[in-house]
Design an enzyme around this catalytic site. Sequence first.
Site, PDB file in Angstrom:
ATOM      1  CG  ASN A   8      -1.891   1.136   1.247  1.00 42.76           C
ATOM      2  OD1 ASN A   8      -1.855   2.026   0.388  1.00 42.76           O
ATOM      3  ND2 ASN A   8      -2.785   1.147   2.223  1.00 42.76           N
ATOM      4  CG  HIS A 154     -13.331   2.689   2.942  1.00 40.47           C
ATOM      5  ND1 HIS A 154     -14.124   3.656   3.532  1.00 40.47           N
ATOM      6  CD2 HIS A 154     -12.051   3.091   3.138  1.00 40.47           C
ATOM      7  CE1 HIS A 154     -13.355   4.601   4.054  1.00 40.47           C
ATOM      8  NE2 HIS A 154     -12.081   4.271   3.832  1.00 40.47           N
ATOM      9  CG  ASN A 185      -8.912  10.267   9.951  1.00 39.19           C
ATOM     10  OD1 ASN A 185      -9.422  10.991  10.796  1.00 39.19           O
ATOM     11  ND2 ASN A 185      -8.172  10.746   8.969  1.00 39.19           N
ATOM     12  N   GLY A 186     -11.277   7.836   7.839  1.00 37.91           N
ATOM     13  CA  GLY A 186     -12.183   7.860   6.708  1.00 37.91           C
ATOM     14  C   GLY A 186     -13.343   6.935   7.044  1.00 37.91           C
ATOM     15  NE  ARG A 215     -11.093  11.979   2.793  1.00 41.07           N
ATOM     16  CZ  ARG A 215     -10.771  10.704   2.902  1.00 41.07           C
ATOM     17  NH1 ARG A 215     -11.678   9.825   3.324  1.00 41.07           N
ATOM     18  NH2 ARG A 215      -9.563  10.284   2.600  1.00 41.07           N
ATOM     19  N   GLY A 304     -11.306   1.213  12.787  1.00 41.32           N
ATOM     20  CA  GLY A 304     -10.853   1.675  14.096  1.00 41.32           C
ATOM     21  C   GLY A 304     -11.937   2.127  15.045  1.00 41.32           C
ATOM     22  CB  VAL A 305     -14.480   4.820  14.869  1.00 47.95           C
ATOM     23  CG1 VAL A 305     -15.673   5.286  15.702  1.00 47.95           C
ATOM     24  CG2 VAL A 305     -13.410   5.914  14.817  1.00 47.95           C
ATOM     25  N   GLY A 306     -15.355   1.847  14.485  1.00 53.18           N
ATOM     26  CA  GLY A 306     -16.437   0.869  14.511  1.00 53.18           C
ATOM     27  C   GLY A 306     -16.138  -0.345  15.368  1.00 53.18           C
ATOM     28  CD  GLU A 307     -12.015  -3.490  13.570  1.00 52.61           C
ATOM     29  OE1 GLU A 307     -11.069  -3.781  14.340  1.00 52.61           O
ATOM     30  OE2 GLU A 307     -11.899  -3.480  12.332  1.00 52.61           O
ATOM     31  CG  ASN A 308     -11.074  -0.448  18.704  1.00 55.21           C
ATOM     32  OD1 ASN A 308     -10.800  -1.471  19.318  1.00 55.21           O
ATOM     33  ND2 ASN A 308     -10.512  -0.141  17.543  1.00 55.21           N
ATOM     34  CD  GLU A 355      -9.273  -1.575   4.457  1.00 54.11           C
ATOM     35  OE1 GLU A 355      -9.495  -0.964   3.389  1.00 54.11           O
ATOM     36  OE2 GLU A 355      -8.962  -1.011   5.530  1.00 54.11           O
TER      37      GLU A 355
END
Length: 371
Positions: A8, A154, A185-186, A215, A304-308, A355
């Site tokens: 990446n 994504h 973050n995205g 964003r 990150g946010v969704g899992e934590n 991913e």
Amino acid sequence: MTRVLVLNCGSSSVRYKLFDGATVAAKGHVERIGEDGGEAADHLSALRGLMDRLDLTGLAAVGHRVVHGGDRFTEATVITDDVVAAVEELIPLAPLHNPGALTGIRVARKLLPDVPQVAVFDTAFHATIPLEGVLWAIDRDLARRFGLRRYGFHGTSHAYVSRETARVLGRPVADTNVITLHLGNGASAAAVRGGRCEATSMGMTPLPGLVMGTRSGDIDPSLVFHLHRVGGLSLDEIEESLTRRAGLAGLTGANDMRSVLERRAAGDEDAALAFAIYSRRLREYIGSYLAVLGRVDAITFTAGVGENSAEVRAAAVEGLAPLGISVDPARNAAHEPIISPDGAPIAVCVVPTEEELEIANEARRALSPNG
């Protein structure tokens, strides 16, 4: 075919994972490439250095993450000179991302000339969205001339997570409808019917949709005209504001949800309002994708946010119990794979995204389509 190196590459960074089957054999990153005090002078030295450190014995393929494939690439594609040229032509659609990927592709082909290289596109998973879900009601000649349509991003995450959700539920992928919420973050949402994407929140670029770290997400397009004509801002200044100084950062000065939650808990009104805006946008998309899919088996949080963040998950479905959507507070706090109550009509799930593994698997499929 088991060993795949996933790259990446950004404009000044390289992130990599080496997979042996589904096992991560090595991973790491090189940052600040080409910068004073950076870890490498250029991408050639960065990739040469990491390849010298890695055991690449039996390497079957290199999988490259490419953000934008336009409408030309709807699946993972073995890289040829023609593919490189086509990705270069798509740079205007992803000026911040495709150039870095191209650099990584060119350097990796030079260093590993005998290893097949595969481009895996963030946009490809969304190619199954019907035309009414990707075209806007604008001048059709302009749209065709400049490629103005929804592409979505994504895709590797939404593809992986939707299939994993079916596994968690013990259902066949082909008979499972999922709303996936990739919240980092995205951030983006997708409506997935039987493994095929039906709708997604990002558009021609990653700017629209959900509220993100920096964003804006969805806005009235006329804001751009107003800021230019009345505010006197240049188009570059407006783009910079909407992509780098908007979202949570624009509302609170902080782009990290953890900071927003801490400040909200301490009574910060700006943080509380930002959280409310963020959560409402999630509920709006959940509601619209319920309408798109008709029957929904699960809503899945990832990234990150969704899992934590149990707080974000609870707020995203708050008030949706009449629609069969709710979370069990104890399961939510424990970040269990299924956080909805027993017997809930619609399961609410937490599934970690992978991913890079999806890219590795896509690369394998591109090289062995029948095996």
